[in-house]
Design a protein around this motif. Structure first.
Motif, PDB file in Angstrom:
ATOM      1  N   GLU A  28      53.612  18.223 -69.581  1.00  0.00           N
ATOM      2  CA  GLU A  28      55.489  18.336 -69.389  1.00  0.00           C
ATOM      3  C   GLU A  28      55.820  19.666 -69.339  1.00  0.00           C
ATOM      4  O   GLU A  28      56.845  19.765 -69.574  1.00  0.00           O
ATOM      5  CB  GLU A  28      55.532  17.526 -70.970  1.00  0.00           C
ATOM      6  CG  GLU A  28      55.198  16.470 -71.146  1.00  0.00           C
ATOM      7  CD  GLU A  28      53.945  16.265 -71.492  1.00  0.00           C
ATOM      8  OE1 GLU A  28      52.909  16.630 -71.967  1.00  0.00           O
ATOM      9  OE2 GLU A  28      52.855  14.871 -70.825  1.00  0.00           O
ATOM     10  N   GLY A  29      54.739  20.671 -69.553  1.00  0.00           N
ATOM     11  CA  GLY A  29      55.878  22.123 -68.972  1.00  0.00           C
ATOM     12  C   GLY A  29      55.190  23.446 -70.108  1.00  0.00           C
ATOM     13  O   GLY A  29      56.116  23.984 -70.029  1.00  0.00           O
ATOM     14  N   ALA A  30      55.292  22.237 -71.705  1.00  0.00           N
ATOM     15  CA  ALA A  30      55.547  22.872 -72.690  1.00  0.00           C
ATOM     16  C   ALA A  30      54.824  24.279 -72.470  1.00  0.00           C
ATOM     17  O   ALA A  30      53.424  24.471 -72.457  1.00  0.00           O
ATOM     18  CB  ALA A  30      55.475  22.321 -73.950  1.00  0.00           C
ATOM     19  N   VAL A  31      54.857  25.576 -72.861  1.00  0.00           N
ATOM     20  CA  VAL A  31      53.975  26.411 -72.954  1.00  0.00           C
ATOM     21  C   VAL A  31      53.354  26.910 -73.971  1.00  0.00           C
ATOM     22  O   VAL A  31      53.719  26.471 -75.119  1.00  0.00           O
ATOM     23  CB  VAL A  31      55.088  27.806 -73.517  1.00  0.00           C
ATOM     24  CG1 VAL A  31      54.408  29.008 -73.226  1.00  0.00           C
ATOM     25  CG2 VAL A  31      55.972  28.143 -71.529  1.00  0.00           C
ATOM     26  N   VAL A  32      51.977  27.221 -73.718  1.00  0.00           N
ATOM     27  CA  VAL A  32      51.164  26.945 -74.626  1.00  0.00           C
ATOM     28  C   VAL A  32      50.302  27.850 -74.929  1.00  0.00           C
ATOM     29  O   VAL A  32      50.804  28.501 -76.355  1.00  0.00           O
ATOM     30  CB  VAL A  32      49.546  26.193 -74.358  1.00  0.00           C
ATOM     31  CG1 VAL A  32      48.745  26.706 -75.925  1.00  0.00           C
ATOM     32  CG2 VAL A  32      50.176  24.797 -74.455  1.00  0.00           C
ATOM     33  N   ASP A  33      50.180  28.703 -74.060  1.00  0.00           N
ATOM     34  CA  ASP A  33      49.693  30.248 -74.022  1.00  0.00           C
ATOM     35  C   ASP A  33      49.457  31.055 -73.381  1.00  0.00           C
ATOM     36  O   ASP A  33      49.709  30.513 -72.461  1.00  0.00           O
ATOM     37  CB  ASP A  33      48.169  30.886 -75.363  1.00  0.00           C
ATOM     38  CG  ASP A  33      47.900  32.292 -75.492  1.00  0.00           C
ATOM     39  OD1 ASP A  33      48.895  32.750 -75.942  1.00  0.00           O
ATOM     40  OD2 ASP A  33      47.359  31.559 -76.782  1.00  0.00           O
ATOM     41  N   ILE A  34      49.615  32.224 -73.299  1.00  0.00           N
ATOM     42  CA  ILE A  34      49.253  33.480 -72.183  1.00  0.00           C
ATOM     43  C   ILE A  34      47.671  33.748 -72.655  1.00  0.00           C
ATOM     44  O   ILE A  34      48.427  34.844 -73.886  1.00  0.00           O
ATOM     45  CB  ILE A  34      50.344  33.864 -71.340  1.00  0.00           C
ATOM     46  CG1 ILE A  34      51.650  33.994 -70.820  1.00  0.00           C
ATOM     47  CG2 ILE A  34      50.102  35.000 -70.503  1.00  0.00           C
ATOM     48  CD1 ILE A  34      52.974  34.198 -70.377  1.00  0.00           C
ATOM     49  N   ILE A  35      46.887  33.960 -71.993  1.00  0.00           N
ATOM     50  CA  ILE A  35      45.905  34.603 -71.773  1.00  0.00           C
ATOM     51  C   ILE A  35      44.876  34.893 -70.983  1.00  0.00           C
ATOM     52  O   ILE A  35      45.228  35.132 -69.406  1.00  0.00           O
ATOM     53  CB  ILE A  35      44.950  33.811 -72.660  1.00  0.00           C
ATOM     54  CG1 ILE A  35      44.288  32.336 -71.277  1.00  0.00           C
ATOM     55  CG2 ILE A  35      44.704  32.770 -73.267  1.00  0.00           C
ATOM     56  CD1 ILE A  35      43.209  31.678 -72.029  1.00  0.00           C
ATOM     57  N   ASP A  36      44.222  35.738 -70.604  1.00  0.00           N
ATOM     58  CA  ASP A  36      43.245  36.776 -69.751  1.00  0.00           C
ATOM     59  C   ASP A  36      42.466  35.588 -68.939  1.00  0.00           C
ATOM     60  O   ASP A  36      41.921  34.594 -69.657  1.00  0.00           O
ATOM     61  CB  ASP A  36      42.269  37.408 -70.334  1.00  0.00           C
ATOM     62  CG  ASP A  36      41.657  38.915 -69.309  1.00  0.00           C
ATOM     63  OD1 ASP A  36      40.786  38.154 -68.165  1.00  0.00           O
ATOM     64  OD2 ASP A  36      41.914  39.905 -68.700  1.00  0.00           O
ATOM     65  N   LYS A  37      42.611  35.874 -67.703  1.00  0.00           N
ATOM     66  CA  LYS A  37      41.478  35.196 -66.616  1.00  0.00           C
ATOM     67  C   LYS A  37      40.564  34.171 -67.297  1.00  0.00           C
ATOM     68  O   LYS A  37      39.982  33.458 -67.563  1.00  0.00           O
ATOM     69  CB  LYS A  37      41.329  35.362 -65.337  1.00  0.00           C
ATOM     70  CG  LYS A  37      41.101  34.637 -64.692  1.00  0.00           C
ATOM     71  CD  LYS A  37      41.525  35.149 -62.778  1.00  0.00           C
ATOM     72  CE  LYS A  37      40.969  33.788 -61.984  1.00  0.00           C
ATOM     73  NZ  LYS A  37      40.771  34.335 -61.026  1.00  0.00           N
ATOM     74  N   ALA A  38      40.044  35.708 -67.762  1.00  0.00           N
ATOM     75  CA  ALA A  38      38.358  35.646 -68.681  1.00  0.00           C
ATOM     76  C   ALA A  38      38.214  34.379 -69.142  1.00  0.00           C
ATOM     77  O   ALA A  38      36.875  33.772 -69.250  1.00  0.00           O
ATOM     78  CB  ALA A  38      37.759  37.534 -68.874  1.00  0.00           C
ATOM     79  N   ASP A  39      38.992  34.060 -70.538  1.00  0.00           N
ATOM     80  CA  ASP A  39      38.750  33.368 -70.914  1.00  0.00           C
ATOM     81  C   ASP A  39      39.378  31.868 -70.873  1.00  0.00           C
ATOM     82  O   ASP A  39      39.703  31.334 -71.669  1.00  0.00           O
ATOM     83  CB  ASP A  39      40.104  33.681 -72.601  1.00  0.00           C
ATOM     84  CG  ASP A  39      38.758  35.367 -72.608  1.00  0.00           C
ATOM     85  OD1 ASP A  39      37.650  34.850 -72.968  1.00  0.00           O
ATOM     86  OD2 ASP A  39      39.670  36.371 -73.349  1.00  0.00           O
ATOM     87  N   ALA A  40      39.906  31.694 -69.449  1.00  0.00           N
ATOM     88  CA  ALA A  40      40.690  30.940 -69.061  1.00  0.00           C
ATOM     89  C   ALA A  40      39.849  28.992 -68.539  1.00  0.00           C
ATOM     90  O   ALA A  40      40.752  28.167 -68.628  1.00  0.00           O
ATOM     91  CB  ALA A  40      42.189  30.969 -68.087  1.00  0.00           C
ATOM     92  N   GLY A  41      38.423  29.823 -68.788  1.00  0.00           N
ATOM     93  CA  GLY A  41      38.124  28.177 -68.302  1.00  0.00           C
ATOM     94  C   GLY A  41      38.785  28.285 -66.550  1.00  0.00           C
ATOM     95  O   GLY A  41      38.717  28.952 -65.908  1.00  0.00           O
ATOM     96  N   ASP A  42      38.110  26.502 -66.549  1.00  0.00           N
ATOM     97  CA  ASP A  42      38.357  26.242 -64.522  1.00  0.00           C
ATOM     98  C   ASP A  42      39.367  25.751 -64.765  1.00  0.00           C
ATOM     99  O   ASP A  42      40.546  26.148 -65.453  1.00  0.00           O
ATOM    100  CB  ASP A  42      37.070  25.297 -64.203  1.00  0.00           C
ATOM    101  CG  ASP A  42      35.583  25.514 -65.300  1.00  0.00           C
ATOM    102  OD1 ASP A  42      35.539  26.799 -64.751  1.00  0.00           O
ATOM    103  OD2 ASP A  42      34.654  24.943 -65.498  1.00  0.00           O
ATOM    104  N   GLU A  43      39.485  24.778 -63.844  1.00  0.00           N
ATOM    105  CA  GLU A  43      40.798  24.710 -63.050  1.00  0.00           C
ATOM    106  C   GLU A  43      42.278  25.318 -63.569  1.00  0.00           C
ATOM    107  O   GLU A  43      43.291  24.842 -63.591  1.00  0.00           O
ATOM    108  CB  GLU A  43      40.348  23.061 -63.731  1.00  0.00           C
ATOM    109  CG  GLU A  43      39.329  21.797 -63.609  1.00  0.00           C
ATOM    110  CD  GLU A  43      40.109  21.001 -64.378  1.00  0.00           C
ATOM    111  OE1 GLU A  43      40.040  19.800 -64.988  1.00  0.00           O
ATOM    112  OE2 GLU A  43      38.917  19.574 -64.016  1.00  0.00           O
ATOM    113  N   ILE A  44      41.828  26.131 -62.508  1.00  0.00           N
ATOM    114  CA  ILE A  44      43.545  27.176 -62.919  1.00  0.00           C
ATOM    115  C   ILE A  44      43.128  26.775 -61.248  1.00  0.00           C
ATOM    116  O   ILE A  44      43.052  27.484 -60.410  1.00  0.00           O
ATOM    117  CB  ILE A  44      42.787  28.331 -63.132  1.00  0.00           C
ATOM    118  CG1 ILE A  44      42.145  29.109 -64.381  1.00  0.00           C
ATOM    119  CG2 ILE A  44      44.077  29.710 -62.667  1.00  0.00           C
ATOM    120  CD1 ILE A  44      41.739  29.742 -64.789  1.00  0.00           C
TER     121      ILE A  44
END
Length: 393
Positions: A28-44
């Motif tokens: 729905e667009g609610a912000v969860v977090d901003i993290i480093d790409k190395a920790d973000a997993g797949d489907e970016i």
């Protein structure tokens, strides 16, 4: 379920983040977090450009959308105002279609909230179904004290129509120093204690001429409208220094245009703590170019650490209602000396704070739903002529 977004750059509402940052939101667009790409997993999801929170259009006249292309550019403000009044009588259906197109353009180009000037109830139907967030400023005008009560009551009737049919915030606001009498200013001060209001401020030099010497182009406007201003006495001060002292009830005030605001005016505001008013200075640069061919003193406002926000004004005085086009003009006029991140802050987190929406919009902070906008065709964090903004979420 989550969505993950990254781009060459992410602007979070305050600054451009380090490369390889990933924004994570709910579906729905609610912000969860901003993290480093190395920790973000797949489907970016990757976007080639810059991602920013949704824009805040702090000043618009949506109900005037039917005037798009009707009034020629470069008329000067006095002639422009008379043309607006002359062309008000169109069918409701025509006005509604024009407002729908205006809302669509704002939505698609990344606007999420609008500070909207209302002289009628024409826009209520649009706003009942709109995906945008609106703060509705019911505009009050009347330059003679004799008509002050009648004008205020008429605005209150429109105010009641809005509050009874919409859940969005509504507030009474003075139109401009050249159209509001002393008694009406005083009454509005009483009516708006602790509220958010707005006013068109120093959009042309004639406004200062009126208050300093009772001279200038507005005298012909009053004559044409049959307004008796024999009771008006000039203050010998600028219009800004004449109207601001009326508001001493802890109002937050969006001062719009400010084309002829001076350092002396800013000094006056800063030295007069008893005003108890918080000011935001709204830039509508393309409208200023459309009407007066003059831009506000942006560098002076920056040097004084003024709270700057951005609006588009209306289709009557602009070629589009696209905040990115306002940002382009500001960047071009400053020859790129103002960092893009600073101007984006005016259009996002500053605007949200001005409209008192910073608990939900304006920045990528946890649990906010600020919208996500993608800007393409940048050159080292400088906009280009090809740059465009598109809503992602």
């Amino acid at each position: 379920m989550y969505r993950k977004f990254t781009a060459h750059n992410i602007f979070n509402g305050y600054q451009v983040l380090l490369p390889k940052s990933v924004l994570i939101t709910t579906l729905e667009g609610a912000v969860v977090d901003i993290i480093d790409k190395a920790d973000a997993g797949d489907e970016i999801e990757f976007f080639e450009g810059l991602i920013t929170p949704g824009f805040i259009n702090a000043h618009c006249h949506t109900e005037l959308s039917y005037l798009k292309g009707v009034i020629a550019p470069n008329t000067g403000l006095v002639q422009f105002v008379q043309q607006v009044m002359k062309n008000r009588g169109l069918l409701t259906e025509v006005k509604m279609q024009a407002m729908l197109l205006a809302e669509k353009e704002m939505y698609n180009s990344g606007t999420v909230a609008v500070g909207d000037i209302c002289n009628t109830a024409d826009s209520i139907q649009l706003k009942q179904k709109s995906s945008l967030y609106w703060h509705n400023f019911i505009e009050v005008s009347g330059f003679t004290d004799a008509n002050a009560i009648v004008r205020l009551e008429g605005a209150k009737n429109i105010y009641q129509e809005f509050t009874s049919q919409l859940p969005q915030p509504v507030s009474l606001s003075p139109h401009a120093p050249y159209s509001v009498s002393k008694i009406l200013f005083s009454q509005l001060n009483n009516e708006t204690a602790h509220q958010l209001i707005t006013i068109h401020n120093q959009e042309c030099s004639a406004e200062n001429d009126l208050y300093q010497q009772k001279e200038g182009e507005f005298l012909s406007l009053y004559k044409n409208w049959g307004i008796d201003i024999s009771g008006f006495q000039p203050t010998g001060k600028t219009s800004f220094q004449s109207w601001l002292p009326f508001f001493d009830n802890n109002q937050s005030i969006l001062c719009v245009h400010n084309t002829f605001t001076s350092q002396a005016d800013i000094d006056f505001y800063k030295k007069q703590a008893e005003f108890k008013a918080k000011l935001f200075f709204c830039l509508c640069v393309n409208a200023n170019k459309y009407i007066e061919q003059k831009l506000p003193p942006i560098e002076m406002l920056r040097k004084n650490n003024c709270d700057i926000i951005i609006g588009t004004d209306s289709y009557a005085s602009n070629w589009q209602l696209n905040i990115l086009e306002e940002i382009k003009t500001i960047q071009q006029d400053s020859a790129g000396t103002i960092p893009l991140a600073e101007i984006l802050q005016w259009a996002t987190s500053n605007g949200a704070r001005a409209l008192q929406l910073d608990n939900r919009l304006g920045s990528f902070e946890k649990n906010k739903k600020p919208g996500i906008v993608f800007i393409n065709h940048l050159d080292e964090l400088q906009l280009t002529s090809k740059s465009a903004a598109k809503r992602i979420l």
